[in-house]
Design a protein around this motif. Structure first.
Motif, PDB file in Angstrom:
ATOM      1  N   ILE A  63       0.858  -1.182   0.000  1.00  0.00           N
ATOM      2  CA  ILE A  63       0.000   0.000   0.000  1.00  0.00           C
ATOM      3  C   ILE A  63       0.897   1.235   0.000  1.00  0.00           C
ATOM      4  CG2 ILE A  63      -1.688   1.328   1.331  1.00  0.00           C
ATOM      5  CD1 ILE A  63      -2.990  -1.085   0.342  1.00  0.00           C
ATOM      6  N   VAL A  64       0.565   2.171  -0.822  1.00  0.00           N
ATOM      7  CA  VAL A  64       1.350   3.399  -0.866  1.00  0.00           C
ATOM      8  C   VAL A  64       0.986   4.259   0.335  1.00  0.00           C
ATOM      9  CG1 VAL A  64       1.865   5.476  -2.168  1.00  0.00           C
ATOM     10  CG2 VAL A  64       1.495   3.324  -3.359  1.00  0.00           C
ATOM     11  N   CYS A  65       2.007   4.671   1.077  1.00  0.00           N
ATOM     12  CA  CYS A  65       1.777   5.481   2.280  1.00  0.00           C
ATOM     13  C   CYS A  65       2.557   6.777   2.167  1.00  0.00           C
ATOM     14  CB  CYS A  65       2.257   4.731   3.526  1.00  0.00           C
ATOM     15  SG  CYS A  65       1.422   3.170   3.766  1.00  0.00           S
ATOM     16  N   GLU A  66       2.090   7.755   2.895  1.00  0.00           N
ATOM     17  CA  GLU A  66       2.883   8.976   2.990  1.00  0.00           C
ATOM     18  C   GLU A  66       2.886   9.417   4.437  1.00  0.00           C
ATOM     19  OE1 GLU A  66       1.422  12.485   1.180  1.00  0.00           O
ATOM     20  OE2 GLU A  66      -0.663  12.112   1.700  1.00  0.00           O
ATOM     21  N   PRO A  67       3.995  10.046   4.872  1.00  0.00           N
ATOM     22  CA  PRO A  67       4.040  10.491   6.271  1.00  0.00           C
ATOM     23  C   PRO A  67       2.968  11.547   6.527  1.00  0.00           C
ATOM     24  CG  PRO A  67       6.140  10.807   5.140  1.00  0.00           C
ATOM     25  CD  PRO A  67       5.159  10.437   4.117  1.00  0.00           C
ATOM     26  N   LYS A  68       2.421  11.508   7.694  1.00  0.00           N
ATOM     27  CA  LYS A  68       1.385  12.487   8.070  1.00  0.00           C
ATOM     28  C   LYS A  68       1.822  13.220   9.323  1.00  0.00           C
ATOM     29  CE  LYS A  68      -1.969  12.218   5.168  1.00  0.00           C
ATOM     30  NZ  LYS A  68      -2.759  11.077   4.802  1.00  0.00           N
ATOM     31  N   ARG A  69       1.271  14.352   9.526  1.00  0.00           N
ATOM     32  CA  ARG A  69       1.525  15.067  10.757  1.00  0.00           C
ATOM     33  C   ARG A  69       0.215  15.220  11.524  1.00  0.00           C
ATOM     34  NH1 ARG A  69       6.320  17.451  11.517  1.00  0.00           N
ATOM     35  NH2 ARG A  69       7.786  17.241   9.796  1.00  0.00           N
ATOM     36  N   ASP A  70       0.326  15.116  12.788  1.00  0.00           N
ATOM     37  CA  ASP A  70      -0.862  15.268  13.608  1.00  0.00           C
ATOM     38  C   ASP A  70      -1.324  16.725  13.550  1.00  0.00           C
ATOM     39  OD1 ASP A  70      -2.357  13.684  15.988  1.00  0.00           O
ATOM     40  OD2 ASP A  70      -2.244  15.858  16.372  1.00  0.00           O
ATOM     41  N   GLY A 111       3.120   4.938  11.623  1.00  0.00           N
ATOM     42  CA  GLY A 111       2.779   3.770  12.390  1.00  0.00           C
ATOM     43  C   GLY A 111       1.299   3.593  12.589  1.00  0.00           C
ATOM     44  N   GLY A 112       0.501   4.440  12.018  1.00  0.00           N
ATOM     45  CA  GLY A 112      -0.947   4.258  12.079  1.00  0.00           C
ATOM     46  C   GLY A 112      -1.463   4.102  10.665  1.00  0.00           C
ATOM     47  N   PRO A 113      -2.639   3.469  10.507  1.00  0.00           N
ATOM     48  CA  PRO A 113      -3.119   3.242   9.147  1.00  0.00           C
ATOM     49  C   PRO A 113      -3.452   4.546   8.398  1.00  0.00           C
ATOM     50  CG  PRO A 113      -4.740   2.539  10.772  1.00  0.00           C
ATOM     51  CD  PRO A 113      -3.493   2.887  11.536  1.00  0.00           C
ATOM     52  N   GLN A 114      -3.525   5.661   9.135  1.00  0.00           N
ATOM     53  CA  GLN A 114      -3.895   6.889   8.400  1.00  0.00           C
ATOM     54  C   GLN A 114      -2.822   7.323   7.407  1.00  0.00           C
ATOM     55  OE1 GLN A 114      -3.465   6.489  11.743  1.00  0.00           O
ATOM     56  NE2 GLN A 114      -3.464   8.464  12.786  1.00  0.00           N
ATOM     57  N   PRO A 138       3.500  -7.838   6.237  1.00  0.00           N
ATOM     58  CA  PRO A 138       2.527  -7.324   7.210  1.00  0.00           C
ATOM     59  C   PRO A 138       2.749  -5.825   7.480  1.00  0.00           C
ATOM     60  CG  PRO A 138       4.255  -8.548   8.306  1.00  0.00           C
ATOM     61  CD  PRO A 138       4.533  -8.693   6.863  1.00  0.00           C
ATOM     62  N   PHE A 139       1.673  -5.133   7.611  1.00  0.00           N
ATOM     63  CA  PHE A 139       1.776  -3.677   7.693  1.00  0.00           C
ATOM     64  C   PHE A 139       2.210  -3.205   9.065  1.00  0.00           C
ATOM     65  CE2 PHE A 139      -1.529  -4.531   4.491  1.00  0.00           C
ATOM     66  CZ  PHE A 139      -0.845  -4.047   3.403  1.00  0.00           C
ATOM     67  N   ASN A 140       3.219  -2.368   9.128  1.00  0.00           N
ATOM     68  CA  ASN A 140       3.514  -1.682  10.386  1.00  0.00           C
ATOM     69  C   ASN A 140       3.396  -0.174  10.198  1.00  0.00           C
ATOM     70  OD1 ASN A 140       5.615  -1.205   8.752  1.00  0.00           O
ATOM     71  ND2 ASN A 140       7.190  -2.001  10.115  1.00  0.00           N
ATOM     72  N   GLU A 171      11.770  -1.338   2.099  1.00  0.00           N
ATOM     73  CA  GLU A 171      10.556  -0.952   1.378  1.00  0.00           C
ATOM     74  C   GLU A 171      10.854   0.108   0.326  1.00  0.00           C
ATOM     75  OE1 GLU A 171       7.154  -2.214   4.539  1.00  0.00           O
ATOM     76  OE2 GLU A 171       7.898  -0.161   4.554  1.00  0.00           O
ATOM     77  N   ASN A 172      10.106  -0.059  -0.724  1.00  0.00           N
ATOM     78  CA  ASN A 172      10.334   0.715  -1.925  1.00  0.00           C
ATOM     79  C   ASN A 172       9.938   2.170  -1.705  1.00  0.00           C
ATOM     80  OD1 ASN A 172      10.756   1.576  -4.445  1.00  0.00           O
ATOM     81  ND2 ASN A 172       9.316   0.167  -5.426  1.00  0.00           N
ATOM     82  N   GLN A 173      10.904   3.042  -1.794  1.00  0.00           N
ATOM     83  CA  GLN A 173      10.550   4.462  -1.632  1.00  0.00           C
ATOM     84  C   GLN A 173      10.454   5.173  -2.964  1.00  0.00           C
ATOM     85  OE1 GLN A 173      11.841   6.886   1.345  1.00  0.00           O
ATOM     86  NE2 GLN A 173      12.121   5.338   2.899  1.00  0.00           N
ATOM     87  N   LYS A 174      10.550   4.396  -4.041  1.00  0.00           N
ATOM     88  CA  LYS A 174      10.440   5.045  -5.351  1.00  0.00           C
ATOM     89  C   LYS A 174       9.000   5.488  -5.606  1.00  0.00           C
ATOM     90  CE  LYS A 174      11.881   2.309  -8.427  1.00  0.00           C
ATOM     91  NZ  LYS A 174      12.377   1.597  -9.597  1.00  0.00           N
ATOM     92  N   ALA A 175       8.902   6.454  -6.450  1.00  0.00           N
ATOM     93  CA  ALA A 175       7.561   6.954  -6.773  1.00  0.00           C
ATOM     94  C   ALA A 175       6.773   5.864  -7.486  1.00  0.00           C
ATOM     95  CB  ALA A 175       7.661   8.186  -7.657  1.00  0.00           C
TER      96      ALA A 175
END
Lengths: 393, 262, 565
Positions: free
Chosen positions: C326-333, C342-345, C410-412, C419-423
């Motif tokens: 799953i493609v993820c991006e860092p989020k800020r609270d 570390g959260g599914p958001q 498994p997702f953490n 993990e692939n950081q390529k676009a």
């Protein structure tokens, strides 16, 4: 300064001004005299650019054509209509300011001039009062101040004294006389005495025609030249016979029999030259008991009164053969019948006939009937003034 | 131009230095406030639509539009002509057009001031934390001012045609009211005519043409579908400027004509 | 005296003639200038509203300008009964305004007739023309297609195609909140959203495009259901209703039950299939594609399901490789601005305009600088370009620092070293020349009706983009709806594109106490202060000169004497 030639103005079918021509030189104070409806106001309105002329060969003020150069003409005219239209909701000072602005005067100019004109017309202490709360006389003066403010070379004043009390009239008259030093003034009135007291030259209008133009003397020559003799005597029981006798005198053109005063009868004998000697001789010869024998010039007032009563044609005719000085007295009965009264008064006082007649002015009577309310206060006015204003003779 | 300004100043002063001007202002403001009072709860406190409704949305606005310009025109023309001050003005060194335009501008400014109360309400809302859509409010306000100009010029034209103040006011009132009512009533009349004429024949064509020309003259429509929506439309600007120009031109002619007829 | 200087010698008739002539000239000048100013080329409109509510979208304008023929809109508005009279009136007013703006854009092609509800004869006649029996409070958009080819064969000849746009309801001018009539919990009826522009435009498209393009939703492989509106948030009911509102027809298609795809099917949508297609079905799809078919594919969101579906080969046949991660991006609270990892958001990716390709589908987003929601997307990769044309990335994973990553199961939800950081590409689209089978080149397909069509395929890395959980959730805002509509519009060759309007549907409502305060000022303080000013002015003005005598007449007499002396 003012050049009018063949000016005609029609209102529909009615011709208010018919082929009038005259001109005013710089510095002249000229009165426009005539009964109501003679066309005075119309002429003034045309000159001021309020009304267009129906036709005119030449119509110029200060060298500007009234129709083509209307704005220039308006700039050079101080025009005071009869109703003295001022904004009632403005203070006197504001009204002057407004007028000054319309005439493109600078602020300092306006202040200086308005102080001057207010002082001149004697209302400097009222500059903060609302125009609407001013009395008629004060309003008239403020109107004059407004007209004077931009120092116009030409002043046109329409009936500046109407509706004023005697004191106010006197003041306005003296003011107008003073103005002649700096301005060319055209002033209208339907009261001869007023015009005489203000102006050196008079234009007489009647029913749209200009019927006389000149100084008082010239006017008398032109209009009222015929002389007469007044006789009051006991002529026995048959006054008609006396009339016949008088008629038979050489040079006598007409004899009118006045009313009976006790045992005496009054006559007015008209003719050429001074007839007093002949009449006196006749009286002596017939043994009439003479009570009065006086020479009587037909005054301007008489003529003017005749104008008012609507006999323009006669006047015009008389004007044409003025040197002949022949007048048919038959048509002015009303005038003559009143004369004995004035005669009585006059005999008690100083002789100037003109004055006496003015004091019980039959013409005033005539006009007051026509004019309505404003003229009513003029009757006493005339009386009161008769002593004072001093004929400028 | 200078003359226009002088007349303009004097007419405004004439309005605001007399109790009458303030009384008219108070009445108009009260009417506007009343409208706001009625319409705000109705829209559930919708600031934008209430403010724009106060300018052209309600009968009150148009009632003011129909009543005030004739009153002002009567005061500025017929009353002046009756009291003789018109003679004073027309013999002063200003052109007739300067007199007419000065009066027109003064009356329009007065009405603009009345409508300016709506942006003022907007400001109040803003201060209370509910800012309105200023662009829309401005467009609507501008439209209201231009519409006032239209009615003022129409009123001046009507008032110049007579000397009697009351008659002048009535004429001006009738003209303004007619300008509003004729297109809408005429349109309805034509709609009911539809049932009797075919769509293709001459009668139908005539009805169509009449309808579209009536629509083209419908001030309410012009106002509603441009200014009140918050849009400045060049065509509407032209409409709301060209007609006043025509009326003012006619007024100047009429004033000149009076001199001939007097 | 020379006569030449005579002034005003013109006769009365002459003057009147001049006056009338001048008046007529001025009047015609005004009429001419008004006519000129209203010409479409000359006329300029400047919408000053903050939300642009007084003008139509660029896309709407595009449709209006290019109307294929005369479109009639019959307005049958009448008052609604209480308590809806106010909202109804509101909607009617706004619709009238909208129609006026549309008329300005469309010119003579758009005919608007406002029917007077009292004119029974006229209404009956119009109803007869439109073949309508009953009438509700509505607009009727109609169009008489000139060519018989485009016509719906079900309609008799000479009858315009028509579409009813009701005041409230499904595909209506506005969404209504009926309120609560209960005295204890009273709530007045209100408009939830005014959708006039969309509804009228959709109706116009429907009536002008002959038969609406058909979209078939495949089923039978665990796809989310497109015809169940109230069910599962992972369904596509909302998408279906958006598409029908946009003028599409929708159908279910199952290869095992229905056999080949319908002849008039424009787009096949395969959304989140969980089981492989049978050979029969694959053949049907290939046949459809060979005939110039259009395909919208979306992989299942759940990586487990994706793996379990065994559709890799199917996808690869279109030249696409798909990552199970799953493609993820860092989020800020939002509150602490601390990075949330570390959260599914973090899987809830927002694609910003920079992440979008210059494609018709995402062009409007770039124009409006609006983000797109791409939740739980698999990374895509073009493994094999088609022989002709180009597979294009429509949406890519965010490339801004610190960068997105593909979280492998498994997702953490934490970027691990391996993990692939390529676009990654998240959405891919093809146009022209797709080879369904290696070697079998189909460049341009010719359909039975002789119309040359090219293939178009859109591959979504995330089916969730179109799910009800995103499209149907009002809290999500209208972010993905234009994407969905544009997607299918592009896929069906429709020139119409939805642009993202910045219109804020929220109405500024002042709280009650503000209203009370403002009304107090407006109704009482302002007028009263004017009255006070009037009194003050009159008092000040009356106070004239300092020594004004009480009686003017007397005072003037004395005064004049004084000045004489």
């Amino acid at each position: 300064m003012i050049e009018v030639s063949e000016l005609t103005r029609r209102y529909g079918r009615h011709t208010a001004v018919d082929q009038v021509s005259f001109h005013l030189d710089a510095g002249e104070v000229v009165g426009l005299l005539g009964p109501n409806g003679a066309g005075k106001t119309t002429i003034m309105r045309i000159l001021a650019g309020f009304l267009p002329a129906t036709s005119a060969a030449r119509l110029e003020v200060c060298g500007h054509d009234v129709l083509r150069d209307s704005l220039k003409v308006r700039e050079s005219i101080g025009y005071l209509p009869e109703s003295v239209p001022l904004y009632r909701d403005m203070r006197v000072q504001e009204m002057l300011d407004f007028h000054g602005r319309l005439h493109r005067m600078g602020r300092s100019d306006r202040q200086r001039r308005s102080a001057e004109v207010l002082d001149r017309v004697g209302v400097s202490d009222r500059s903060r009062q609302l125009v609407g709360t001013l009395s008629r006389g004060l309003r008239q003066r403020v109107g004059l101040a407004v007209a004077l403010l931009p120092e116009p070379p030409v002043l046109i004043l329409d009936e500046p004294t109407s509706g004023l009390d005697p004191l106010q009239r006197r003041e306005v008259r003296s003011l107008v006389r003073e103005l002649s030093d700096e301005h060319t003034v055209l002033v209208s009135s339907h009261i001869l005495a007023e015009i005489e007291s203000m102006c050196s030259r008079v234009l007489v209008m009647a029913e749209g025609h200009l019927i006389a133009d000149g100084t008082r003397e010239q006017l008398e020559q032109q209009l009222g030249g015929s002389a007469g003799v007044r006789l009051e005597a006991y002529v026995g029981l048959d006054p008609e016979a006396a009339v016949e006798l008088l008629k038979s005198l050489p040079g006598v053109t007409a004899v009118a029999l006045g009313e009976r005063l006790g045992i005496h009868h009054g006559f007015v004998i008209e003719g050429e030259g001074d007839l007093r000697e002949d009449v006196g001789a006749l009286a002596a010869q017939e043994g009439w008991a003479l009570r009065e024998l006086s020479s009587q010039k037909r005054s301007l007032e008489d003529v003017f009164a005749q104008l008012v009563s609507g006999n323009v044609a006669d006047i015009s005719a008389s004007k044409e053969n003025a040197p002949a000085a022949t007048m048919e007295p038959t048509d002015n009965d009303g005038l003559l019948q009143l004369q004995p009264d004035s005669g009585f008064n006059a005999s008690a006082k100083a002789p100037p006939a003109k004055k006496m007649i003015y004091s019980l002015n039959p013409f005033d009577q005539g006009t007051s009937r026509e004019l309505g309310a404003p003229m009513e206060i003029e009757d006493p006015t005339g009386n009161a003034e008769s002593d004072e204003p001093g004929d400028p003779s | 131009m200078r003359g226009t300004l002088v007349i303009y100043r004097r007419e405004l002063a004439g309005l605001f230095l007399t109790p009458l001007g303030w009384l008219l202002l108070a009445l108009a403001l009260f009417a506007n406030g009343l409208f706001l009072y009625l319409v705000l709860p109705y829209t559930g406190g919708d600031v934008g639509s209430s403010l724009r409704g106060a300018l052209g949305g309600g009968t009150l606005f148009w009632a003011l539009m129909v009543f005030l310009p004739p009153l002002l025109a009567m005061r500025m023309m017929a009353e002046e002509s009756r009291s003789g001050t018109l003679e004073y003005l027309l013999t002063a060194p200003v052109s007739d057009s300067a007199v007419v335009v000065g009066k027109f501008l003064a009356a329009t400014t007065f009405l603009a001031l009345i409508w300016s109360v709506v942006p003022l309400y907007g400001l109040l809302f803003q201060l209370q934390g509910s800012p309105p859509d200023w662009g829309a409010v401005f467009a609507t306000w501008l439209g209201a001012v231009l519409t006032s100009g239209l009615f003022v010029s129409l009123g001046l034209l009507a008032a110049t045609s007579t000397n009697t103040p009351l008659l002048a006011a009535f004429l001006a009132f009738a003209a303004c009211l007619g300008w509003i009512l004729v297109p809408s009533f005429g349109g309805q009349l034509l709609n009911s005519l539809d049932a009797f004429v075919g769509t293709g024949d001459l009668g139908g064509l005539l009805v169509q043409t009449l309808r579209s020309s009536l629509q083209a003259m419908d001030v309410l429509r012009h106002f509603h579908f441009s200014w009140r929506m918050g849009v400045i439309d060049t065509a509407e600007v032209v409409f709301f400027c060209s007609w006043p120009c025509l009326f003012l031109f006619a007024t100047v002619r009429m004033l000149e004509g009076r001199r001939w007829r007097v | 005296m020379s006569r030449s200087k005579s002034v005003g010698k013109i006769s009365r008739a002459g003057i009147w003639f001049q006056v009338v002539l001048a008046g007529a000239l001025a009047l015609s000048a005004v009429l001419a200038i008004n006519w000129l100013a209203a010409r479409p080329g000359v006329r300029q409109r400047f919408d000053l509203t903050a939300t642009g509510s007084a003008s139509v979208d660029a896309s709407t304008r595009g449709v209006l300008v290019a109307l294929p023929g005369e479109v009639h809109i019959d307005v049958f508005f009448r008052p609604e009964p209480a308590p809806f009279e106010r909202v109804a009136q509101d909607v009617q007013t706004r619709t009238s305004e909208l129609l006026e703006v549309m008329k300005l854009e469309a010119g003579d092609q758009l005919k608007i007739t406002r029917h007077n509800m009292l004119d029974a004869v006229g209404i009956e006649r119009r109803k007869l023309e439109l073949r309508i029996r009953g009438l509700e409070n509505c607009l009727i958009v109609s169009h008489l297609a000139p060519a018989e080819a485009d016509r719906d064969p079900n309609l008799p000849e000479g009858v315009p195609i028509r579409e009813v746009v009701p005041l409230f309801g499904r595909h209506a001018l506005a969404a209504l909140d009926p309120g609560n009539p209960d005295k204890n919990a009273y709530r007045a009826p209100a408009i939830m959203s005014f959708d006039g522009e969309k509804a009228i435009l959709a109706a116009m498209l429907k009536v002008t495009q002959g038969r609406a393009p058909l979209i078939c939703f495949s089923r039978g492989h665990g796809e989310g259901d497109a015809f169940e509106l109230n069910g599962d948030p992972a369904g596509f009911g909302r998408l279906e209703s958006i598409l029908t509102a946009d003028g599409f027809r929708t159908e279910r298609w199952s290869g095992t039950e229905n056999g080949d795809l319908p002849e008039d099917c424009s787009v096949l949508a395969i959304l989140e299939p969980r089981t492989p297609f049978s050979d029969l079905e694959t053949r049907s799809i290939e046949k459809f594609m060979a005939g110039g078919g259009r395909l919208v594919l979306a992989a299942p969101t759940d990586p487990g399901l994706l793996v379990a579906s065994g559709l890799d080969l199917f996808y690869e046949s279109f030249g696409v490789e798909i990552t199970p991660g799953i493609v993820c991006e860092p989020k800020r609270d939002a509150a602490t601005t601390a990075p949330v990892v570390g959260g599914p958001q973090v899987a809830y990716v927002q694609a910003l305009p920079d992440d979008m390709g210059a494609h018709p589908i995402t062009g409007p987003y770039k124009d409006a600088a609006q983000p797109l929601r791409v939740p739980a997307a698999h990374g895509l990769r073009v493994a094999r370009q088609p022989r002709l044309g180009l597979a294009q990335a429509v949406v890519r994973s965010p490339r801004r620092a610190p960068g997105s990553w593909v979280d492998e199961p498994p997702f953490n939800w934490i970027p691990d070293d391996h993990e692939n950081q390529k676009a990654q590409d998240l959405v891919i689209a093809w146009s022209r020349g797709f080879a369904a089978e290696a070697g079998a080149e189909v460049t341009e397909a010719t359909r039975a009706d002789g119309v040359v069509r090219e293939n178009r395929i859109v591959f979504l890395g995330s089916g969730a983009m179109l799910q009800d959980s995103i499209l149907g959730d009002p809290r999500m805002g209208p972010f993905n709806e234009p994407f969905a509509r544009n997607l299918f519009n592009w896929a069906t060759d429709r020139e119409y594109r939805v642009s993202i309007s910045s219109k804020d549907p929220a109405i500024q409502r002042a709280p009650a106490e503000t209203v009370t305060r403002v009304v107090q000022v407006a109704l009482w303080y302002l007028p009263l202060s004017c009255v006070l000013m009037g009194v003050l002015v009159s008092f000040l003005r009356r106070r004239g000169g300092p020594e004004r005598a009480p009686s003017g007449q007397l005072g003037s007499g004395q005064d004049s004497q004084g000045s004489e002396a």
